[in-house]
Design a protein around this motif. Structure first.
Motif, mmCIF file in Angstrom:
data_model
loop_
_atom_site.group_PDB
_atom_site.id
_atom_site.type_symbol
_atom_site.label_atom_id
_atom_site.label_comp_id
_atom_site.label_asym_id
_atom_site.label_seq_id
_atom_site.Cartn_x
_atom_site.Cartn_y
_atom_site.Cartn_z
ATOM 1 N N VAL A 150 -17.001 54.781 -32.218
ATOM 2 C CA VAL A 150 -16.136 53.612 -32.060
ATOM 3 C C VAL A 150 -15.442 53.563 -30.701
ATOM 4 O O VAL A 150 -15.362 52.490 -30.081
ATOM 5 C CB VAL A 150 -15.107 53.542 -33.207
ATOM 6 C CG1 VAL A 150 -14.074 52.437 -32.954
ATOM 7 C CG2 VAL A 150 -15.822 53.299 -34.537
ATOM 8 N N PRO A 151 -14.903 54.696 -30.165
ATOM 9 C CA PRO A 151 -14.223 54.612 -28.867
ATOM 10 C C PRO A 151 -15.102 54.093 -27.744
ATOM 11 O O PRO A 151 -14.607 53.448 -26.818
ATOM 12 C CB PRO A 151 -13.779 56.059 -28.616
ATOM 13 C CG PRO A 151 -13.659 56.657 -29.967
ATOM 14 C CD PRO A 151 -14.766 56.038 -30.762
ATOM 15 N N TRP A 152 -16.380 54.370 -27.804
ATOM 16 C CA TRP A 152 -17.277 53.878 -26.763
ATOM 17 C C TRP A 152 -17.360 52.351 -26.795
ATOM 18 O O TRP A 152 -17.391 51.708 -25.743
ATOM 19 C CB TRP A 152 -18.660 54.499 -26.936
ATOM 20 C CG TRP A 152 -18.685 55.942 -26.558
ATOM 21 C CD1 TRP A 152 -18.187 56.984 -27.282
ATOM 22 C CD2 TRP A 152 -19.198 56.510 -25.348
ATOM 23 N NE1 TRP A 152 -18.367 58.174 -26.599
ATOM 24 C CE2 TRP A 152 -18.993 57.905 -25.420
ATOM 25 C CE3 TRP A 152 -19.833 55.973 -24.234
ATOM 26 C CZ2 TRP A 152 -19.388 58.773 -24.402
ATOM 27 C CZ3 TRP A 152 -20.235 56.833 -23.219
ATOM 28 C CH2 TRP A 152 -20.011 58.204 -23.303
ATOM 29 N N LEU A 153 -17.377 51.796 -27.980
ATOM 30 C CA LEU A 153 -17.374 50.337 -28.093
ATOM 31 C C LEU A 153 -16.050 49.759 -27.602
ATOM 32 O O LEU A 153 -16.025 48.739 -26.899
ATOM 33 C CB LEU A 153 -17.623 49.934 -29.544
ATOM 34 C CG LEU A 153 -19.016 50.233 -30.104
ATOM 35 C CD1 LEU A 153 -19.058 49.965 -31.605
ATOM 36 C CD2 LEU A 153 -20.073 49.405 -29.377
ATOM 37 N N ARG A 162 -15.589 47.256 -24.323
ATOM 38 C CA ARG A 162 -14.940 45.938 -24.402
ATOM 39 C C ARG A 162 -13.769 45.847 -23.438
ATOM 40 O O ARG A 162 -13.528 44.786 -22.844
ATOM 41 C CB ARG A 162 -14.472 45.681 -25.828
ATOM 42 C CG ARG A 162 -15.599 45.488 -26.836
ATOM 43 C CD ARG A 162 -15.057 44.987 -28.162
ATOM 44 N NE ARG A 162 -16.117 44.889 -29.179
ATOM 45 C CZ ARG A 162 -16.337 45.806 -30.103
ATOM 46 N NH1 ARG A 162 -15.577 46.894 -30.160
ATOM 47 N NH2 ARG A 162 -17.310 45.649 -30.973
ATOM 48 N N ALA A 163 -13.019 46.951 -23.267
ATOM 49 C CA ALA A 163 -11.889 46.952 -22.340
ATOM 50 C C ALA A 163 -12.347 46.754 -20.899
ATOM 51 O O ALA A 163 -11.661 46.122 -20.089
ATOM 52 C CB ALA A 163 -11.114 48.258 -22.470
ATOM 53 N N LEU A 164 -13.526 47.275 -20.580
ATOM 54 C CA LEU A 164 -14.028 47.184 -19.206
ATOM 55 C C LEU A 164 -14.796 45.897 -18.936
ATOM 56 O O LEU A 164 -14.704 45.318 -17.839
ATOM 57 C CB LEU A 164 -14.924 48.389 -18.908
ATOM 58 C CG LEU A 164 -14.240 49.753 -18.854
ATOM 59 C CD1 LEU A 164 -15.283 50.848 -18.674
ATOM 60 C CD2 LEU A 164 -13.217 49.808 -17.725
ATOM 61 N N VAL A 209 -18.448 62.136 -30.353
ATOM 62 C CA VAL A 209 -17.189 62.836 -30.618
ATOM 63 C C VAL A 209 -16.085 62.620 -29.587
ATOM 64 O O VAL A 209 -14.940 62.990 -29.852
ATOM 65 C CB VAL A 209 -17.433 64.359 -30.762
ATOM 66 C CG1 VAL A 209 -18.448 64.641 -31.863
ATOM 67 C CG2 VAL A 209 -17.881 64.984 -29.440
ATOM 68 N N ILE A 210 -16.370 62.096 -28.394
ATOM 69 C CA ILE A 210 -15.311 61.995 -27.400
ATOM 70 C C ILE A 210 -14.888 60.554 -27.173
ATOM 71 O O ILE A 210 -15.606 59.618 -27.530
ATOM 72 C CB ILE A 210 -15.715 62.619 -26.047
ATOM 73 C CG1 ILE A 210 -16.720 61.715 -25.318
ATOM 74 C CG2 ILE A 210 -16.239 64.024 -26.211
ATOM 75 C CD1 ILE A 210 -16.869 62.060 -23.861
ATOM 76 N N GLU A 211 -13.725 60.427 -26.577
ATOM 77 C CA GLU A 211 -13.245 59.132 -26.140
ATOM 78 C C GLU A 211 -13.582 59.000 -24.654
ATOM 79 O O GLU A 211 -13.015 59.719 -23.832
ATOM 80 C CB GLU A 211 -11.737 59.041 -26.355
ATOM 81 C CG GLU A 211 -11.137 57.691 -26.060
ATOM 82 C CD GLU A 211 -9.653 57.662 -26.376
ATOM 83 O OE1 GLU A 211 -9.175 56.638 -26.882
ATOM 84 O OE2 GLU A 211 -8.971 58.675 -26.124
ATOM 85 N N PRO A 212 -14.487 58.125 -24.263
ATOM 86 C CA PRO A 212 -14.980 58.118 -22.885
ATOM 87 C C PRO A 212 -13.951 57.554 -21.916
ATOM 88 O O PRO A 212 -13.386 56.492 -22.134
ATOM 89 C CB PRO A 212 -16.211 57.214 -22.970
ATOM 90 C CG PRO A 212 -15.900 56.267 -24.088
ATOM 91 C CD PRO A 212 -15.109 57.070 -25.087
ATOM 92 N N TRP A 213 -13.747 58.297 -20.861
ATOM 93 C CA TRP A 213 -12.935 57.790 -19.757
ATOM 94 C C TRP A 213 -13.263 58.614 -18.532
ATOM 95 O O TRP A 213 -14.402 59.027 -18.357
ATOM 96 C CB TRP A 213 -11.449 57.795 -20.129
ATOM 97 C CG TRP A 213 -10.639 56.824 -19.310
ATOM 98 C CD1 TRP A 213 -9.572 57.116 -18.510
ATOM 99 C CD2 TRP A 213 -10.836 55.401 -19.193
ATOM 100 N NE1 TRP A 213 -9.080 55.977 -17.918
ATOM 101 C CE2 TRP A 213 -9.847 54.907 -18.311
ATOM 102 C CE3 TRP A 213 -11.754 54.510 -19.737
ATOM 103 C CZ2 TRP A 213 -9.742 53.556 -17.966
ATOM 104 C CZ3 TRP A 213 -11.658 53.170 -19.406
ATOM 105 C CH2 TRP A 213 -10.664 52.703 -18.532
#
Length: 442
Positions: free
Chosen positions: A327-330, A334-336, A382-386
């Protein structure tokens, strides 16, 4: 003496690595002049302070000096706060052991250990690409050393000389893949256990072990059907020597192999019993890899008395609570990119998959092909991409061989190296350099 092409392979590897690290050191020294005073260093810090204390390095130093707390720290609202249980122990404890022997400080020992682990990793990567990826090397001579060069100048390769765990993790991952390819399963298990105390990347290695088992089974079935009869020392199905099911990695025979010089009777097929011994060893290695991926979470839970201690800690570091897989990747896409974000993300992931499944990647062998796919898939889950994703990509080093393996063009090779060095300058300036009061973590 001055002809590098005549040097021993390991001398060439170390020469490339040292040259790359000197370039990175120059970048660090120049950019550090613009570093403002912060929580960890004074303004314009020394090289040792800047590489030994910034960002996560300070947390590893805290572990080396004070260990881990018996209780999770909580705020006035009862929520778990950021704490050292998010960081794995092997690197800081190794640094502390060396400090006790040498009497040297953290700022000297920690970056030096990273530097040495990085050198070891490059030696293993060269050998791994050369041997496991021999078909790719036949198409693109010089690929092992070229891969070392590209990995050495990757934008986040700066961490190979700072007090971070990536250098140690890179050494252990490359060693595990080499030992798996060589079928030294017991040693591979030991390395994977050490990796389980270094970074949270042992679980994707379990997928590589599983794929290795599938490939070996397929080779055994193919060899069983194709072993020629009536030929001295018939080799199974024309497989490469390092992939013959009846031949161990060190050249010895295992059960079911045709003894050298033996002749099969005309019209008969050479029997090739199922290699049960190796099957048991691979199964045990798979179990070890899975357990190694969960071991630190178990230790964290036992030490603090809370079974979910590790995951609560990770949630505190993320700031947005526990990560739901994928989910964080989606959300970030969207934020970018707004509504087009998921489509951009899908295109990027498809491109990476195409790279990992390309003919060049297949020629590197099943272990080197499977690792970056398993590892990157694990990151997506598993990670929150940034901004830290650039650092995490360093461990997907086989993609460096894929990037260079499709062409012999010197322009492409030197262009990739130049892009890597430019990326390092950006990484140090934009991420490693902190402009108080806050910044994006490297």
């Amino acid at each position: 003496m001055l002809a590098p092409a005549r040097w021993h392979w390991w001398v060439q590897v170390l020469a490339v690595y040292v040259t790359a690290r000197l370039v990175t050191a120059m970048i660090l020294l120049v950019v550090s002049r613009w570093q403002e005073a912060n929580l960890w260093t004074d303004a314009a810090p020394s090289y040792s302070a800047w590489t030994g204390r910034m960002w996560d390095a300070s947390w590893y130093q805290q572990i080396a000096e004070d260990g881990y707390p018996a209780e999770l720290p909580v705020g006035s609202d009862g929520a778990v706060q950021q704490n050292v249980w998010a960081f794995y122990p092997l690197f800081p404890f190794l640094v502390r052991a060396v400090q006790q022997v040498t009497g040297l400080g953290w700022d000297v020992v920690a970056p030096t250990i990273s530097l040495l682990c990085g050198a070891g990793a490059m030696l293993v990567i060269h050998r791994l690409v050369e041997r496991a990826g021999h078909r790719a090397v036949e198409r693109r001579p010089g690929l092992p050393l070229a891969t070392v060069a590209l990995v050495s100048v990757f934008p986040s390769s700066v961490v190979l000389q700072v007090a971070y765990t990536e250098a140690l993790a890179l050494l252990l991952v490359a060693s595990a893949l080499y030992l798996l390819w060589a079928r030294r399963y017991e040693w591979a298990g030991l390395v994977i256990v050490l990796l389980g105390f270094t970074r949270a990347v042992a679980l994707p290695l379990a997928l590589v072990v599983a794929w290795h088992a599938v490939v070996r089974y397929q080779e055994w079935r193919r060899a069983r059907q194709e072993i020629p009869a009536g030929a001295p020392g018939g080799t199974p199905g024309g497989l490469p020597r390092d992939r013959q099911p009846g031949v161990a990695a060190q050249g010895g025979l295992v059960e079911g192999a045709v003894p050298t010089g033996a002749v099969a009777l005309a019209g008969d097929r050479v029997p090739l019993p199922f290699p049960w011994r190796d099957a048991v060893r691979i199964a045990a290695l798979l179990v070890v890899a899975v357990l190694s991926g969960l071991l630190w979470q178990l230790v964290c839970g036992i030490a603090t008395g809370r079974s979910d201690a590790y995951f609560l800690t990770q949630g505190a570091w993320r700031g947005t609570g526990p990560v739901v897989p994928f989910v964080p990747w989606l959300d970030v896409s969207r934020a970018l990119f707004g509504g087009a974000g998921p489509w951009v993300l899908a295109a990027v992931l498809a491109g990476v998959a195409a790279l990992g499944l390309s003919p060049v990647s297949r020629r590197l062998g099943p272990e080197l092909q499977a690792w970056p796919l398993a590892y990157l898939g694990y990151l997506v889950a598993v990670i929150e991409p940034w901004t830290s994703i650039v650092r995490f990509l360093l461990l997907a080093f086989p993609l460096g061989a894929v990037t260079l393996g499709w062409t012999r063009s010197r322009w492409w090779f030197w262009g990739c190296l130049a892009a890597g060095v430019a990326g390092q300058a950006w990484w140090v300036w934009a991420l490693w350099r902190l402009t108080p009061p806050s910044g994006w973590p490297p």
